[in-house]
Design a protein around this motif. Structure first.
Motif, PDB file in Angstrom:
ATOM      1  N   GLU A  16      -1.040 -25.195 -16.885  1.00  0.00           N
ATOM      2  CA  GLU A  16       0.145 -25.004 -16.126  1.00  0.00           C
ATOM      3  C   GLU A  16       0.947 -23.698 -16.744  1.00  0.00           C
ATOM      4  N   ILE A  17       1.079 -22.659 -15.823  1.00  0.00           N
ATOM      5  CA  ILE A  17       1.764 -21.386 -16.194  1.00  0.00           C
ATOM      6  C   ILE A  17       2.789 -21.249 -15.324  1.00  0.00           C
ATOM      7  N   SER A  18       3.836 -21.219 -15.922  1.00  0.00           N
ATOM      8  CA  SER A  18       5.252 -20.981 -15.011  1.00  0.00           C
ATOM      9  C   SER A  18       5.784 -19.667 -15.213  1.00  0.00           C
ATOM     10  N   LEU A  24       9.815 -20.283 -18.180  1.00  0.00           N
ATOM     11  CA  LEU A  24       8.864 -19.461 -18.439  1.00  0.00           C
ATOM     12  C   LEU A  24       7.995 -20.237 -19.341  1.00  0.00           C
ATOM     13  N   HIS A  25       6.937 -20.803 -19.139  1.00  0.00           N
ATOM     14  CA  HIS A  25       6.239 -21.648 -19.930  1.00  0.00           C
ATOM     15  C   HIS A  25       4.754 -21.589 -19.627  1.00  0.00           C
ATOM     16  N   ALA A  26       4.117 -22.144 -20.748  1.00  0.00           N
ATOM     17  CA  ALA A  26       2.454 -22.514 -20.470  1.00  0.00           C
ATOM     18  C   ALA A  26       2.166 -23.686 -21.103  1.00  0.00           C
ATOM     19  N   HIS A  27       1.633 -24.700 -20.291  1.00  0.00           N
ATOM     20  CA  HIS A  27       1.425 -26.033 -20.853  1.00  0.00           C
ATOM     21  C   HIS A  27      -0.018 -26.470 -20.619  1.00  0.00           C
ATOM     22  N   ILE A  49      -4.966 -16.488 -16.905  1.00  0.00           N
ATOM     23  CA  ILE A  49      -4.334 -17.048 -15.648  1.00  0.00           C
ATOM     24  C   ILE A  49      -3.045 -16.133 -15.687  1.00  0.00           C
ATOM     25  N   MET A  50      -2.839 -15.549 -14.639  1.00  0.00           N
ATOM     26  CA  MET A  50      -1.560 -14.867 -14.421  1.00  0.00           C
ATOM     27  C   MET A  50      -0.853 -15.539 -13.257  1.00  0.00           C
ATOM     28  N   GLU A  55       6.543 -17.973  -9.468  1.00  0.00           N
ATOM     29  CA  GLU A  55       5.544 -18.998  -9.220  1.00  0.00           C
ATOM     30  C   GLU A  55       5.205 -19.848 -10.179  1.00  0.00           C
ATOM     31  N   ILE A  56       4.545 -21.016 -10.042  1.00  0.00           N
ATOM     32  CA  ILE A  56       3.948 -21.741 -11.108  1.00  0.00           C
ATOM     33  C   ILE A  56       2.406 -21.976 -10.593  1.00  0.00           C
ATOM     34  N   VAL A  57       1.563 -21.749 -11.720  1.00  0.00           N
ATOM     35  CA  VAL A  57       0.091 -21.821 -11.325  1.00  0.00           C
ATOM     36  C   VAL A  57      -0.480 -22.980 -12.136  1.00  0.00           C
TER      37      VAL A  57
END
Length: 98
Positions: A16-18, A24-27, A49-50, A55-57
């Protein structure tokens, strides 16, 4: 696992990229319940992943986990506190230094 050998595991995971103002995070979550221990290395397979601003991807991927040997794990536990102290030497502020 021996004192000098490293094991390799494959695990399904969710990334999960926010890229939002609030967060602003990556989990990374392992979908099979895998646990990471001191000294282990994780590599997520696939293209970068961008997330566009605001957005959150979320994507499902495969992770390669390289397990630390017993010796590496012991060394990481013994020296880990020193590395954390290095991080404490830095701070963030709103002041601009010239």
């Amino acid at each position: 696992m021996g004192w000098l050998t490293r094991d390799i595991e494959r695990a399904p995971c969710t990334v999960e990229i926010s890229h939002r103002f609030e967060s602003l995070h990556a989990h990374l979550r392992f979908n099979n319940g895998a646990v990471i221990w001191p000294g282990d290395e994780v590599q997520v397979k696939g293209p970068e992943i961008m997330a566009p601003f605001g957005e959150i991807v979320t994507e499902d991927r495969e992770a390669i986990i390289v397990r630390a040997s017993k010796l590496e794990r012991l060394w990481t536990r013994l020296t880990g506190d020193f590395e954390v102290m290095e991080l404490c030497e830095f701070s963030f502020s709103e002041e601009v230094t010239l």
